[in-house]
Design an enzyme around this catalytic site. Structure first.
Site, PDB file in Angstrom:
ATOM      1  CG  HIS A 172       1.215   8.453  -3.710  1.00  0.00           C
ATOM      2  ND1 HIS A 172       2.107   7.528  -4.206  1.00  0.00           N
ATOM      3  CD2 HIS A 172       0.056   7.782  -3.477  1.00  0.00           C
ATOM      4  CE1 HIS A 172       1.491   6.335  -4.253  1.00  0.00           C
ATOM      5  NE2 HIS A 172       0.257   6.468  -3.823  1.00  0.00           N
ATOM      6  CB  ILE A 173       5.550   7.718   0.190  1.00  0.00           C
ATOM      7  CG1 ILE A 173       4.643   7.651   1.417  1.00  0.00           C
ATOM      8  CG2 ILE A 173       6.433   8.954   0.263  1.00  0.00           C
ATOM      9  CD1 ILE A 173       5.383   7.612   2.740  1.00  0.00           C
ATOM     10  CG  MET A 203      -2.055  -0.966   1.102  1.00  0.00           C
ATOM     11  SD  MET A 203      -3.043  -0.608  -0.362  1.00  0.00           S
ATOM     12  CE  MET A 203      -3.888  -2.145  -0.526  1.00  0.00           C
ATOM     13  CB  CYS A 204       0.569   4.290  -1.389  1.00  0.00           C
ATOM     14  SG  CYS A 204       0.738   3.159  -2.778  1.00  0.00           S
ATOM     15  CD  GLU A 205       1.935   6.229   5.586  1.00  0.00           C
ATOM     16  OE1 GLU A 205       1.824   7.410   5.974  1.00  0.00           O
ATOM     17  OE2 GLU A 205       2.442   5.342   6.262  1.00  0.00           O
TER      18      GLU A 205
END
Lengths: 275, 275
Positions: free
Chosen positions: B77-78, B1-3
């Site tokens: 976004h990371i 997933m991402c953050e």
């Protein structure tokens, strides 16, 4: 007016050396202090750095100069505003997507009379003639080829026809890339240089800096550099004939077609000699 | 997933403090090491910084952290790749133009079954589900409103309807902005915070760093920060309810509507507690 810088290569290459000289012209060795930008294709992606500040004083330009981004196609621009305010949305290069490819465009010139009908697929965000032209070019390609990107030579012929419709209206030097080819239109002034084996030492005009390309290349590398004014003082730059559209691919000038020369060329030349 | 990280303000504000904590999570205090990006609206223009490298080690992230870019709307976004290779064209946020406005989108989640029919006006350049969703959203808005951008509330209602069509298919946390509003969809996890007068000292979770916002603000400033996981440990972050779409404008949450909660929420929660 503005200045353009482009690079097209057969292996991913960084543009740090050329950009070092180009950056100086944005408010230090020349007057193009109304913003700057650079777009790097990496694979299908694009990295775009924009700054409405002069490149000679921009921390982002400093980063670009010192951070070797490897790219097959690069377009950079330093701006002396003629139309449109100095703002981020008016800073070149402009990027849009067509056919699932990013397209990058930068313009040096002035086509104030060109007010095309835009149907909504590509609309300018800012208020420069340059972004309007770019939107019209992409709209025209989309209308002509619908959903199927044409082969390279067919694309070049279409761009030639479209460019020629505008070339007689004013000053229309531009660089355009879809990540595969780099298209360069010389309306009044554009120079190019092909670096290939055997590589030599190059010396910048705008800063006392040299690089020995034989140390940083392999024998098969080919790099085309396109610039409004030559960036080095010891390499065989070729002046493009005003009224020519060029296609560069894998570091070579692979096609060239004549367009209508700018009616303002003689005025532009007068201005240069008196300034 | 991402953050995800978003900011929406009533006066141009820099995001250096929040980004400092967020950047650490890209390969240092957390596992999101497959690239990062940040988009800043400035006027109508957008500055986009992308890097397929981990943000914790990226010289471009270092520049962003130290270069106060004043903006009303920011999306960052990371990435921890789930679909699509680690490459520049798959790095969020994505940018497209619609109605002469830039639109910026970043996604945290996974909607592998969503294979919409795209008519050509907006096509993905890379191969993530996220970019495909973004193209479909813009295509759907264009079809619905043709050439005329709707009023803010009408736009929100349309986005709600479109988001709800996808919300039941998988994990679909996203941030979207047209430079005026910031839209945030909480599918499984998203938190927000409104900073307003009287301002206090904030302390980052990911780095021992504080800022006293009372020194750098005026009494009328309002800043909304939206993040997958709260960035500070001494401020009143609010968890959004899973299955809610929010509209932020001038630093306030001005509207909220329920959507279908993700069917994978419980799975996501299980994963979090076991990792």
């Amino acid at each position: 007016m503005c200045e353009l810088l482009g690079m097209n290569c057969n292996v991913p290459t960084d543009i740090c050396f050329s950009f070092t000289g180009f950056q100086k012209r944005g408010g230090e060795t020349s007057i193009h202090a109304d913003g700057w930008g650079i777009a790097f294709f990496e694979g299908k992606g694009v990295r775009l750095f924009l700054d409405p500040k002069p490149s000679a004083q921009s921390p982002i330009a400093e980063l670009v100069r010192n951070y070797p981004i490897q790219s097959l196609n690069v377009i950079a621009h330093i701006r002396k505003a003629t139309q449109g305010l100095v703002s981020l949305e008016n800073t070149h290069p402009f990027v849009r997507e067509l056919w699932g490819q990013y397209w990058v465009f930068a313009h040096n010139g002035n086509l104030p009379q060109f007010q095309p009908e835009l149907y909504g697929a590509f609309l300018p965000v800012g208020n420069t003639d340059s972004e309007r032209i770019f939107c019209w070019l992409l709209q025209s390609l989309r209308i002509r080829f619908n959903d199927t990107p044409p082969a390279r030579d067919v694309l070049f012929a279409a761009l030639h026809e479209l460019t020629d419709q505008l070339a007689g209206m004013g000053i229309f030097n531009y660089l355009l890339s879809n990540g595969e080819c780099l298209f360069a239109h010389c309306s009044t002034e554009l120079n190019y240089l092909i670096r290939h084996s055997p590589f030599n030492v190059a010396h910048l005009k705008d800063e006392d800096m040299t690089v020995d390309f034989s140390h940083v290349t392999t024998p098969n590398d080919r790099v085309a550099i396109i610039a409004t004014v030559p960036l080095t003082d010891n390499e065989p730059w070729q002046a493009m004939v005003p009224g020519t559209l060029w296609m560069f691919h894998e570091g070579e000038a692979v096609a060239q077609l004549a367009t209508t020369p700018s009616p303002i060329k003689s005025l532009a030349e007068d201005l240069r000699t008196t300034n």
